[in-house]
Design an enzyme around this catalytic site. Structure first.
Site, PDB file in Angstrom:
ATOM      1  N   ILE A 166      46.482 142.483  22.899  1.00 37.18           N
ATOM      2  CA  ILE A 166      46.985 143.673  23.609  1.00 37.18           C
ATOM      3  C   ILE A 166      46.772 144.902  22.725  1.00 37.18           C
ATOM      4  O   ILE A 166      46.459 145.980  23.205  1.00 37.18           O
ATOM      5  CB  ILE A 166      48.465 143.486  24.023  1.00 37.18           C
ATOM      6  CG1 ILE A 166      48.550 142.353  25.062  1.00 37.18           C
ATOM      7  CG2 ILE A 166      49.051 144.772  24.592  1.00 37.18           C
ATOM      8  CD1 ILE A 166      49.939 142.018  25.556  1.00 37.18           C
ATOM      9  N   GLU A 168      51.832 137.223  25.971  1.00 38.20           N
ATOM     10  CA  GLU A 168      53.209 137.688  26.100  1.00 38.20           C
ATOM     11  C   GLU A 168      53.829 138.177  24.796  1.00 38.20           C
ATOM     12  O   GLU A 168      54.950 138.651  24.798  1.00 38.20           O
ATOM     13  CB  GLU A 168      54.056 136.545  26.665  1.00 38.20           C
ATOM     14  CG  GLU A 168      53.507 136.070  27.997  1.00 38.20           C
ATOM     15  CD  GLU A 168      54.328 134.975  28.629  1.00 38.20           C
ATOM     16  OE1 GLU A 168      54.417 134.970  29.866  1.00 38.20           O
ATOM     17  OE2 GLU A 168      54.880 134.126  27.893  1.00 38.20           O
ATOM     18  N   ALA A 169      53.097 138.013  23.709  1.00 37.89           N
ATOM     19  CA  ALA A 169      53.654 138.471  22.432  1.00 37.89           C
ATOM     20  C   ALA A 169      52.879 139.702  21.991  1.00 37.89           C
ATOM     21  O   ALA A 169      51.654 139.759  22.118  1.00 37.89           O
ATOM     22  CB  ALA A 169      53.523 137.376  21.387  1.00 37.89           C
ATOM     23  N   LYS A 217      60.897 141.316  19.037  1.00 38.57           N
ATOM     24  CA  LYS A 217      60.097 140.462  18.148  1.00 38.57           C
ATOM     25  C   LYS A 217      60.034 141.127  16.782  1.00 38.57           C
ATOM     26  O   LYS A 217      59.576 142.269  16.669  1.00 38.57           O
ATOM     27  CB  LYS A 217      58.688 140.291  18.739  1.00 38.57           C
ATOM     28  CG  LYS A 217      57.757 139.503  17.840  1.00 38.57           C
ATOM     29  CD  LYS A 217      56.372 139.333  18.463  1.00 38.57           C
ATOM     30  CE  LYS A 217      55.424 138.719  17.452  1.00 38.57           C
ATOM     31  NZ  LYS A 217      54.034 138.721  17.921  1.00 38.57           N
TER      32      LYS A 217
HETATM   33  C1  LIG Z   1      45.463 131.372  25.355  1.00 34.69           C
HETATM   34  C2  LIG Z   1      45.664 132.837  25.241  1.00 34.69           C
HETATM   35  C3  LIG Z   1      46.842 133.341  24.738  1.00 34.69           C
HETATM   36  C4  LIG Z   1      47.031 134.715  24.589  1.00 34.69           C
HETATM   37  N1  LIG Z   1      48.167 135.220  24.023  1.00 34.69           N
HETATM   38  C5  LIG Z   1      48.262 136.540  23.741  1.00 34.69           C
HETATM   39  C6  LIG Z   1      49.384 137.096  23.085  1.00 34.69           C
HETATM   40  O1  LIG Z   1      50.343 136.420  22.784  1.00 34.69           O
HETATM   41  N2  LIG Z   1      49.385 138.419  22.808  1.00 34.69           N
HETATM   42  C7  LIG Z   1      48.351 139.210  23.158  1.00 34.69           C
HETATM   43  O2  LIG Z   1      48.366 140.395  22.837  1.00 34.69           O
HETATM   44  N3  LIG Z   1      47.307 138.711  23.841  1.00 34.69           N
HETATM   45  C8  LIG Z   1      47.233 137.417  24.128  1.00 34.69           C
HETATM   46  N4  LIG Z   1      46.150 136.925  24.801  1.00 34.69           N
HETATM   47  C9  LIG Z   1      45.168 137.842  25.330  1.00 34.69           C
HETATM   48  C10 LIG Z   1      45.701 138.466  26.592  1.00 34.69           C
HETATM   49  O3  LIG Z   1      46.070 137.476  27.496  1.00 34.69           O
HETATM   50  C11 LIG Z   1      44.660 139.376  27.199  1.00 34.69           C
HETATM   51  O4  LIG Z   1      44.176 140.248  26.244  1.00 34.69           O
HETATM   52  C12 LIG Z   1      45.279 140.180  28.298  1.00 34.69           C
HETATM   53  O5  LIG Z   1      45.917 139.364  29.216  1.00 34.69           O
HETATM   54  C13 LIG Z   1      44.234 141.011  28.999  1.00 34.69           C
HETATM   55  O6  LIG Z   1      43.414 140.261  29.820  1.00 34.69           O
HETATM   56  P1  LIG Z   1      42.398 141.023  30.753  1.00 34.69           P
HETATM   57  O7  LIG Z   1      43.140 141.993  31.564  1.00 34.69           O
HETATM   58  O8  LIG Z   1      41.289 141.502  29.934  1.00 34.69           O
HETATM   59  O9  LIG Z   1      41.815 139.860  31.662  1.00 34.69           O
HETATM   60  P2  LIG Z   1      42.447 139.074  32.917  1.00 34.69           P
HETATM   61  O10 LIG Z   1      43.901 138.896  32.795  1.00 34.69           O
HETATM   62  O11 LIG Z   1      41.612 137.857  33.043  1.00 34.69           O
HETATM   63  O12 LIG Z   1      42.188 140.020  34.127  1.00 34.69           O
HETATM   64  C14 LIG Z   1      40.912 140.114  34.721  1.00 34.69           C
HETATM   65  C15 LIG Z   1      41.048 140.890  36.025  1.00 34.69           C
HETATM   66  O13 LIG Z   1      39.759 141.110  36.553  1.00 34.69           O
HETATM   67  C16 LIG Z   1      39.764 140.773  37.912  1.00 34.69           C
HETATM   68  N5  LIG Z   1      38.412 140.345  38.311  1.00 34.69           N
HETATM   69  C17 LIG Z   1      37.572 139.525  37.665  1.00 34.69           C
HETATM   70  N6  LIG Z   1      36.423 139.382  38.370  1.00 34.69           N
HETATM   71  C18 LIG Z   1      36.556 140.143  39.460  1.00 34.69           C
HETATM   72  C19 LIG Z   1      35.736 140.408  40.596  1.00 34.69           C
HETATM   73  N7  LIG Z   1      34.546 139.825  40.727  1.00 34.69           N
HETATM   74  N8  LIG Z   1      36.205 141.231  41.532  1.00 34.69           N
HETATM   75  C20 LIG Z   1      37.408 141.826  41.434  1.00 34.69           C
HETATM   76  N9  LIG Z   1      38.237 141.608  40.403  1.00 34.69           N
HETATM   77  C21 LIG Z   1      37.800 140.770  39.441  1.00 34.69           C
HETATM   78  C22 LIG Z   1      40.782 139.661  38.004  1.00 34.69           C
HETATM   79  O14 LIG Z   1      41.252 139.505  39.318  1.00 34.69           O
HETATM   80  C23 LIG Z   1      41.849 140.184  37.086  1.00 34.69           C
HETATM   81  O15 LIG Z   1      42.656 141.092  37.768  1.00 34.69           O
HETATM   82  C24 LIG Z   1      45.993 135.573  24.985  1.00 34.69           C
HETATM   83  C25 LIG Z   1      44.822 135.067  25.547  1.00 34.69           C
HETATM   84  C26 LIG Z   1      44.643 133.711  25.659  1.00 34.69           C
HETATM   85  C27 LIG Z   1      43.365 133.187  26.243  1.00 34.69           C
END
Ligand SMILES: Cc1cc2nc3c(=O)[nH]c(=O)nc-3n(C[C@H](O)[C@H](O)[C@H](O)COP(=O)(O)OP(=O)(O)OC[C@H]3O[C@@H](n4cnc5c(N)ncnc54)[C@H](O)[C@@H]3O)c2cc1C
Lengths: 416, 516
Positions: free
Chosen positions: B346, B47-48, B76
């Site tokens: 992000i 979220e940041a 921020k």
């Molecule tokens: C503890 C923590 C704190 C964080 N804080 C920050 C922050 O403050 N600032 C920041 O910039 N980043 C932060 N991040 C990172 C940030 O959360 C991620 O970079 C961002 O949310 C992107 O995640 P994503 O979309 O890659 O993965 P996810 O949010 O995990 O999305 C994965 C997607 O893939 C789909 N999916 C997976 N497998 C399948 C399947 N088999 N079939 C169909 N769909 C599937 C899921 O349904 C979901 O829609 C943090 C991460 C963590 C772990």
């Protein structure tokens, strides 16, 4: 709170020695260093014409720019088998077509779709660099720099040669002795002499493979002024490269014959070793086709001025300096390698970094991004066109846009 | 030219990728499909942000106020690091410069000399952003001049799930060839000769095909890692935290325009103030702290009532050896993860999207492009890793096994050289491409108690007395300016109520995330 006052011995000749002397004397003025410039006999290159293009190593270069502001150099005309009528080259950007499409991609679309596309370098003419390059007769500038250095307290000691005495463990320079038997010890020995006459005692030079830059010899002529504007040209054919500079005081022609076993592309892998620092011509030898060693020296001086005399430990400063110096040398050598490979008769290997550049450019007109680059992305693209590399395609984002829009916008740059 | 692009995953990475590609390919015949699974869900944190997100939104033609309203965003100005140098100490790492350079030297040389002279001036006092943050105020950087009124930047705290929904709306409204598919991918189909991915099969039997795939499936890395065999490069030796618990709470901080990262015995805790709630999380290393200990500490530090159950997340600091393999690119958590200490994930998503958009060729032989992409991403990850490790390493803390481990661990060579160069010569080894500029490196290093043996003579155009006096005056001038700014809540209220016209400055960033 005081820094230790350092003693610095500079060894070299001509422009590089005086640039080094005046620049360090100014930048280290609050350290109140003792700077002695051991002036070796002039190297024949001192009579040559050199040119420099932005980005200039600020602030080592302003004097050259100030002295020669009346002869701003807009471009170098490169003639190669692929550009027989000459390709205008400089280090500036070419223009913006849209937010999503870079100029080099847009140009590629024009090439693919249109029969009568103006050559890539026509766009250079409409985007004159905000700060042009300079072409200068080294002898003249040397005089100015020397004058400044003396005013800033540098002592010049002429010497026919130097004798180097190593420390007992042979790991650093203990002293240098001039031909008049003056012995000098110093905290730092800065070697900008041709070939690095002092540094040679501490390490051997490395050589870039002749498969990448063949050995060469050169010949230099300076003739009467023929009239016309201040210009620079680089003509590449068979195994020869002519670098021509026209100034109001005369015409300089330097001819490099490649394949003739006289000079090699050599360098010291650790230009700062113990208490000795090799810079400019003391650090490396590379054909000065588009990047002059003066430019590398100027950048090395800027870095050195942040590192000398600030601390008694120098291990990490030296490592940093060496990394930056090698990066600049690598880029300058890459540029020569790319030019020669596209223009000489002899089949040459590309350096690893050029291989990546060429593959990306040929595939989709892409450019490689480097950190703290000496040479801009645009300049690399210009060079690719000059030596005849052609991209197969462009990128998907560019292809997704109506090509008529891209072509119109690109051409409209010319009419602006 | 690729005809069909498939994005697997509908988290922040998936929707940012979809929105960017829909925008860039809006006039083309490219078909874009995004598959997400409600059953699996998203990571639910993140979220940041850092200021680069403004550049991303701008390129997509997104109105900043509309975006802020849709995501319950607040401003921020930086991150407060509490208890990092030592317990009880705090500083703000602001977005932007520290002081401003003179023609002789960058500002930090003056500051570090003054500090050696015994002046009690903290590094962050020389940033208007940091001073405003502490006072709970916010104003935009001035568009004029190059002084302290203009050389800072800002980002947002946002509700990530709402950001994804907002971007989904853009894709569905503006791009006719966009399809969203709900379902769980059960099987990934590959070409038997080339190994390229050719399609996926969902749980309900639906098969979908494409010729290029972007894996945004989160930590699962369904396509890149599980199918194509990309190898994770483990960075946990240097960043040992491997778990987080997170929960939102109901309290709000209308005048706290910064995130907070509070160090604890085996990691750190975040607090991210949104408009309608607060995001909290506790990052820790299980080698040094148990889950139950972590939970207890976390609960004890919350400022309000929990709005949801604890979300326990296991992770590893890592990046893939190749983020682009065959016809698939991993973006977001599927490509790698570095703990969120400086809110960089992000940004890593955004950087990967923009790099891919620039490099993806118009034909299907992408060897040269993927090689370049992988090099640039590896470089970006490593620079961020080094900057994060800097926070842990330059500290006086040795009060737990965790901090003692960090004190004694071998540093990555690149960081070792950087820290030693700062120690020895007092200068920062800067770079053109990559995150965190000279000012950030200097500020974090010095604010956390880093020392330098160097006394930079280039600042000696001022005598010791002149130097300290001028710095004090400068600090007071910045503080006075900060006091003259209105509280953040005033502007936020106006933005969220829609009663103020947009006047934010263009983001000063190049395509590669570098301040121009
Ligand atoms: C503890 C923590 C704190 C964080 N804080 C920050 C922050 O403050 N600032 C920041 O910039 N980043 C932060 N991040 C990172 C940030 O959360 C991620 O970079 C961002 O949310 C992107 O995640 P994503 O979309 O890659 O993965 P996810 O949010 O995990 O999305 C994965 C997607 O893939 C789909 N999916 C997976 N497998 C399948 C399947 N088999 N079939 C169909 N769909 C599937 C899921 O349904 C979901 O829609 C943090 C991460 C963590 C772990």
């Amino acid at each position: 709170m005081k820094n230790k006052t350092p003693t610095i011995a500079l060894i070299g000749s001509g422009l590089q020695l005086s640039m080094c002397a005046s620049f360090l004397a100014e930048k280290l003025q609050y350290l109140k260093p003792t700077i002695v410039a051991i002036q070796l006999p002039p190297d024949e290159r001192e009579s040559h014409v050199s040119f420099l293009f932005p980005p200039f190593a600020e602030p080592a270069i302003p004097l050259i720019r100030r002295e020669l502001s009346e002869v701003g150099l807009q471009k170098i005309t490169i003639t190669t088998p692929a550009s027989p009528s000459g390709f205008a080259f400089n280090f500036s950007p070419y223009g913006v077509v849209s937010d999503a499409v870079t100029f080099h991609h847009a140009y590629q679309v024009c090439r693919q779709q249109e029969a009568d596309v103006p050559s890539y370098d026509s766009f250079l003419a409409i985007t004159p660099p905000p700060s042009p390059g300079v072409v200068y007769l080294r002898k003249n500038v040397t005089h100015e720099y020397r004058h400044l250095a003396v005013r800033r307290g540098v002592t010049y000691v002429p010497s026919k040669d130097v004798t180097v005495v190593l420390s007992e463990d042979e790991k650093k320079i203990f002293s240098v002795q001039t031909s008049t038997r003056q012995v000098m010890t110093a905290d730092y020995f800065i070697d900008c002499s041709l070939g690095g006459v002092v540094m040679q005692h501490l390490q051997k030079k490395a050589v870039l493979s002749e498969q990448m830059i063949p050995s060469w010899s050169w010949d230099y002529r300076f003739g009467a002024f023929e009239g016309g504007p201040v210009e620079s040209e680089l003509k590449l054919e068979r195994m020869m490269v002519k670098r021509i500079g026209r100034l109001s005081c005369g015409r300089a022609e330097k001819t490099y014959i490649f394949g003739s076993p006289d000079r090699l592309c050599e360098y010291f892998e650790r230009p700062w070793l113990a208490n000795c620092v090799a810079i400019g011509s003391g650090f490396a030898e590379v054909p000065e086709l588009l990047v002059d060693l003066d430019q590398i020296l100027a950048r090395q001086l800027v870095t050195l001025s942040w590192l000398l005399g600030v601390s008694s430990e120098t291990t990490h400063s030296a490592r940093y300096f060496n990394m930056l110096s090698m990066r600049d040398f690598g880029e300058a050598a890459d540029m020569v390698n790319l030019l020669l490979r596209g223009a000489l008769d002899q089949p040459l290997e590309l350096t690893e970094s050029n291989r990546r550049r060429v593959e990306l450019f040929r595939s989709s007109a892409g450019t490689v991004k480097e950190n703290n680059a000496l040479i801009s992305e645009n300049a690399w693209t210009g060079l690719m066109h000059a030596v005849g590399y052609t991209p197969r395609n462009t990128n998907a984002v560019t292809e997704a846009i109506d090509s008529r829009i891209i072509i119109n916008r690109t051409k409209s740059l010319l009419s602006r | 030219m690729i005809q069909k692009l498939m994005i697997v995953g509908g988290g922040t990475a998936g929707w940012m990728t979809a929105a960017a590609f829909c925008h860039l390919f809006q006039d083309s015949a490219l078909q874009i499909t995004l598959i997400e699974s409600e059953a699996i869900g998203t990571i639910g944190v993140g979220e940041a942000t850092i200021p680069h997100i403004r550049y991303f939104n701008e390129r997509l033609g997104i109105s900043e106020h509309e975006f802020m309203r849709a995501t319950n965003a607040t401003f921020k100005l930086g991150i407060e690091f509490a208890d990092w140098k030592q317990i009880g100490h705090s500083y703000i790492h602001p977005f932007g410069e520290m002081g401003f350079p003179t023609k002789h030297a960058p500002f930090y040389h003056y500051w570090s000399r003054a500090k050696r002279l015994g002046a009690s001036l903290s590094a962050d006092e020389f940033s208007l952003a940091a001073q405003m943050a502490r006072l709970g105020r916010f104003t935009y950087p001035s568009k004029k001049g190059s002084g302290f009124l203009s050389n800072f930047s800002y980002a947002f705290h946002l509700d990530a799930s709402k950001y994804a929904l907002f971007l989904r709306g853009l894709c569905e409204r503006n791009f006719r060839n966009f399809t969203r598919v709900e379902g769980k991918i059960e099987h990934v189909r590959q070409d038997s000769e080339t190994g390229d991915i050719i399609g996926v099969t969902l749980g309900d039997g639906l098969t979908l095909s494409a010729d290029f795939f972007i894996d945004c499936s989160g930590f699962r890395s369904l396509l890149l890692c599980q199918t194509l065999g990309a190898n994770p490069i483990d960075m946990s030796e240097h960043l040992p935290c491997n778990s987080a618990i997170a929960a939102p709470t109901d309290e709000t901080y209308p005048n706290v325009p910064y995130s907070r990262a509070t160090a604890h015995a085996a990691g750190w805790q975040w607090r991210i103030p949104l408009r309608h709630r607060t995001g909290n999380g506790f990052v820790y290393a299980t080698d040094f702290m148990s889950d139950s200990e972590a939970e207890q500490l976390f609960d004890g530090n919350l400022g309000g009532e929990k709005l949801a159950d604890l979300n326990l997340i296991r992770f590893q600091a890592r990046r893939m050896d190749t983020s682009w393999r065959k016809n698939c690119v991993g973006i977001g958590l599927s490509g790698g993860f570095l703990e969120p200490l400086e809110s960089t994930s992000i940004h890593l998503i955004q950087a990967a999207i923009l790099k891919l958009a620039e490099l993806l060729p118009g034909h299907k032989d992408w060897r040269a492009e993927s090689e370049q992409f992988n090099r640039e991403m590896a470089d970006l990850y490593e620079k961020i890793r080094d900057f994060l490790v800097l926070h842990y390493r330059v500290t006086e803390r040795a009060d737990s096994e965790f901090w003692r481990y960090i004190k004694n661990m071998r540093l990555p060579d690149s960081l070792d050289q950087k820290i030693n160069l700062l120690r020895e010569a007092g200068i920062v080894d800067t770079y053109q491409h990559g995150l965190f500029l000279e000012a950030s490196w200097a500020l974090v290093y010095f604010a956390q108690g880093g020392e330098t043996a160097a006394l930079h003579h280039r600042t000696c155009h001022l005598t010791d007395r002149e130097l300290v006096e001028q710095l004090k005056n400068f600090r007071d001038e910045i503080a006075n300016n900060a006091r003259g700014v209105a509280p953040q809540s005033e502007l936020l209220d106006q933005i969220h109520e829609g009663t103020v016209t947009e006047q934010w400055p263009q983001s000063a960033m190049s395509l590669y995330g570098v301040f121009s």
